[in-house]
Design an enzyme around this catalytic site. Structure first.
Site, PDB file in Angstrom:
ATOM      1  N   HIS A   1       0.798  -1.231   0.000  1.00 31.18           N
ATOM      2  CA  HIS A   1       0.000   0.000   0.000  1.00 31.18           C
ATOM      3  C   HIS A   1       0.833   1.286   0.000  1.00 31.18           C
ATOM      4  O   HIS A   1       0.540   2.234   0.730  1.00 31.18           O
ATOM      5  CB  HIS A   1      -0.934   0.001   1.219  1.00 31.18           C
ATOM      6  CG  HIS A   1      -2.042  -1.018   1.149  1.00 31.18           C
ATOM      7  ND1 HIS A   1      -2.544  -1.521  -0.022  1.00 31.18           N
ATOM      8  CD2 HIS A   1      -2.754  -1.625   2.145  1.00 31.18           C
ATOM      9  CE1 HIS A   1      -3.507  -2.379   0.235  1.00 31.18           C
ATOM     10  NE2 HIS A   1      -3.656  -2.473   1.537  1.00 31.18           N
TER      11      HIS A   1
ATOM     12  N   HIS B   1      -9.637   2.415   0.402  1.00 31.78           N
ATOM     13  CA  HIS B   1      -9.574   1.254   1.297  1.00 31.78           C
ATOM     14  C   HIS B   1     -10.644   1.340   2.399  1.00 31.78           C
ATOM     15  O   HIS B   1     -10.331   1.331   3.589  1.00 31.78           O
ATOM     16  CB  HIS B   1      -8.175   1.185   1.913  1.00 31.78           C
ATOM     17  CG  HIS B   1      -7.757  -0.164   2.399  1.00 31.78           C
ATOM     18  ND1 HIS B   1      -8.372  -0.796   3.442  1.00 31.78           N
ATOM     19  CD2 HIS B   1      -6.783  -1.003   1.984  1.00 31.78           C
ATOM     20  CE1 HIS B   1      -7.779  -1.963   3.653  1.00 31.78           C
ATOM     21  NE2 HIS B   1      -6.813  -2.119   2.778  1.00 31.78           N
TER      22      HIS B   1
ATOM     23  N   GLU C   1     -11.613  -3.494  -2.635  1.00 32.84           N
ATOM     24  CA  GLU C   1     -10.648  -2.520  -3.162  1.00 32.84           C
ATOM     25  C   GLU C   1     -10.479  -2.746  -4.653  1.00 32.84           C
ATOM     26  O   GLU C   1      -9.941  -3.771  -5.072  1.00 32.84           O
ATOM     27  CB  GLU C   1      -9.299  -2.703  -2.460  1.00 32.84           C
ATOM     28  CG  GLU C   1      -9.365  -2.636  -0.955  1.00 32.84           C
ATOM     29  CD  GLU C   1      -8.227  -3.417  -0.296  1.00 32.84           C
ATOM     30  OE1 GLU C   1      -7.051  -3.174  -0.606  1.00 32.84           O
ATOM     31  OE2 GLU C   1      -8.532  -4.293   0.538  1.00 32.84           O
TER      32      GLU C   1
HETATM   33  C1  GLA Z   1      -5.191  -5.036   2.427  1.00 27.32           C
HETATM   34  C2  GLA Z   1      -4.385  -6.219   2.285  1.00 27.32           C
HETATM   35  C3  GLA Z   1      -4.468  -6.945   3.569  1.00 27.32           C
HETATM   36  C4  GLA Z   1      -4.131  -6.061   4.705  1.00 27.32           C
HETATM   37  C5  GLA Z   1      -4.986  -4.826   4.687  1.00 27.32           C
HETATM   38  C6  GLA Z   1      -4.589  -3.842   5.732  1.00 27.32           C
HETATM   39  O1  GLA Z   1      -6.300  -4.917   1.812  1.00 27.32           O
HETATM   40  O2  GLA Z   1      -4.774  -7.021   1.217  1.00 27.32           O
HETATM   41  O3  GLA Z   1      -3.620  -8.037   3.522  1.00 27.32           O
HETATM   42  O4  GLA Z   1      -2.780  -5.718   4.629  1.00 27.32           O
HETATM   43  O5  GLA Z   1      -4.896  -4.209   3.486  1.00 27.32           O
HETATM   44  O6  GLA Z   1      -4.653  -4.383   7.000  1.00 27.32           O
END
Ligand code: GLA
Length: 406
Positions: free
Chosen positions: A146, A232, A371
């Protein structure tokens, strides 16, 4: 702080709406009466806090004619609240989040935030582009997640507000007409978190009277780079503090998904969902198969996988990707996107330590992320749709979260 002008699309919208009554554009919150129950959506702002660096942070409130209310910060573009009227007209907050800016800065769950420069994981924080190997910040074991240590979820964006719509009662005043937008822009300097190129990013977050929350992402660069932006949000259509999302029913327009290894890195395979717990082509309760004896579910601790959307052609058209329903409460969410992929994350890393709004305790699997994105680790998989952005090109991506009452 820079000042920016509204993008052409909004100007065109104003014209298309045939005479706007309350077209206002300004840095912080221009507006008409926020409690008004008709007319185009409105946007207002208020101070929210100060970052450790001493920068002032604002919280923007977008509200539409149905009472749907969305709060967004210029810090990380974080959507802190999505209040929607349920069957009885009572407002339900359907996203997880925190009460204070400090709690977001202390947290690591990416609640409601904009994610960039690259959503999801890049293996070992490394990729090659045009013969050069780039090393990114690693913040998920040996991997990049991210956007790195200080991704787009943690930076302060420049903000600009726009509201537009037809005159109430005019022939153009049809259901769904009008919108309020928060336009966020951020310049990510060359080398930030290891990425090549200066990236100019702009995200327009819009609320319409059709109960749509829209994200329009744009970016440009001065040298070749990779980009993959998303929102997110953690949804819980029964209310952010209502507990598990396992009773929600999900439909995904995806016949394939991208399996991962034990470190949650995509292997490169596109696997068919037929006969697996990943088949959501017909609406299925999330809890039905989440604990099935399946290696992929073990790796993810539940669902934490990218789905390959069936109808994507790369033509930039918005298509339905997902439908989520809370059968008991009657709220439903539709996700439309121009993206080829969607990460279904069932909140498997949420623990009882995540203290949320109003003191709510967000345990395991109490929020669900949908997402929209290009596939994880695409820079290392030439066969995946490309995430490369070159000078002179424009990165464009759009996702709509539409809420319905059933
Ligand atoms: C995402 C990832 C997960 C986790 C979340 C944050 O969507 O795919 O594995 O890292 O973000 O907690």
């Amino acid at each position: 702080m820079r000042s920016i002008v509204p993008p052409l699309s909004l100007v065109v919208l104003l014209a298309a709406c045939g005479g706007e009554r309350d077209e206002t554009a300004g840095r912080a919150g221009a507006s008409s009466d926020p409690s008004s129950s008709s007319g185009p959506p409105t946007i207002n702002s208020e101070p929210w806090g100060v970052t450790p660096e001493g920068d002032s942070v604002n919280l923007y409130t977008l509200r539409n004619a149905n009472g749907m209310t969305v709060r967004v910060s210029d810090l990380g573009g974080i959507v802190t609240e999505v209040l929607v009227p349920d069957r009885d007209g009572d407002l339900v907050d359907v996203v997880l989040g925190h009460d204070s800016l400090d709690a977001y800065l202390d947290g690591s769950a990416y609640f409601g935030a904009l994610v960039g420069r690259y959503a999801n994981r890049i293996a070992r924080g490394r990729f090659e582009l045009d013969g050069t190997t780039y090393e990114l910040a690693t913040n998920d074991g040996e991997n990049h997640l991210h956007g790195g240590v200080r991704g787009f979820d943690r930076v302060l964006w420049d903000a600009f507000t726009v509201q537009s719509g037809p005159i109430p009662g005019s022939p153009f005043d049809v259901p769904g007409a009008g919108r309020a937008s928060l336009i966020l822009s951020y310049v990510s300097e060359d080398g930030e978190e290891g990425y090549p190129g200066r990236l100019d990013a702009e995200v327009t977050i819009t609320l319409t009277n059709g109960n749509e929350l829209k994200f329009d992402f744009e970016a440009s660069t001065d040298v070749p780079t990779v980009v993959n932006l998303t929102h997110h949000g953690y949804w819980n259509l029964a209310g952010h503090a209502s507990g598990s999302i396992l009773e929600h029913e999900l439909e995904l327009r995806a016949s394939r998904y991208t399996p991962v290894d034990a470190g949650l890195i995509t292997t490169g395979e596109l696997r068919h969902v037929e006969g697996t717990p990943f088949d959501f082509r017909t609406p299925t309760r999330i809890g039905d198969r989440i604990d099935a004896d399946d290696e992929q579910l073990r790796f993810g601790g539940g669902y934490d996988h990218n789905f390959v959307l069936d109808d994507w052609t790369g033509d930039g058209a918005l298509r339905l990707a997902a439908r989520l329903r809370d059968p008991a409460g009657g709220l439903a969410l539709e996700v439309l996107t121009t993206e080829p992929g969607l990460q279904l994350y069932s909140g498997n890393f949420l623990g009882d330590s995540a203290v949320g709004k109003g003191g709510a305790v967000y345990g395991y699997r109490t929020g669900l992320c949908l997402e929209t994105q290009h596939f994880p680790d695409s820079p290392n998989h030439p066969g995946f749709p490309s995430t490369v952005l070159r000078p002179g090109e424009k990165y464009e991506s759009e996702t709509v979260y539409r809420i319905r009452t059933e």
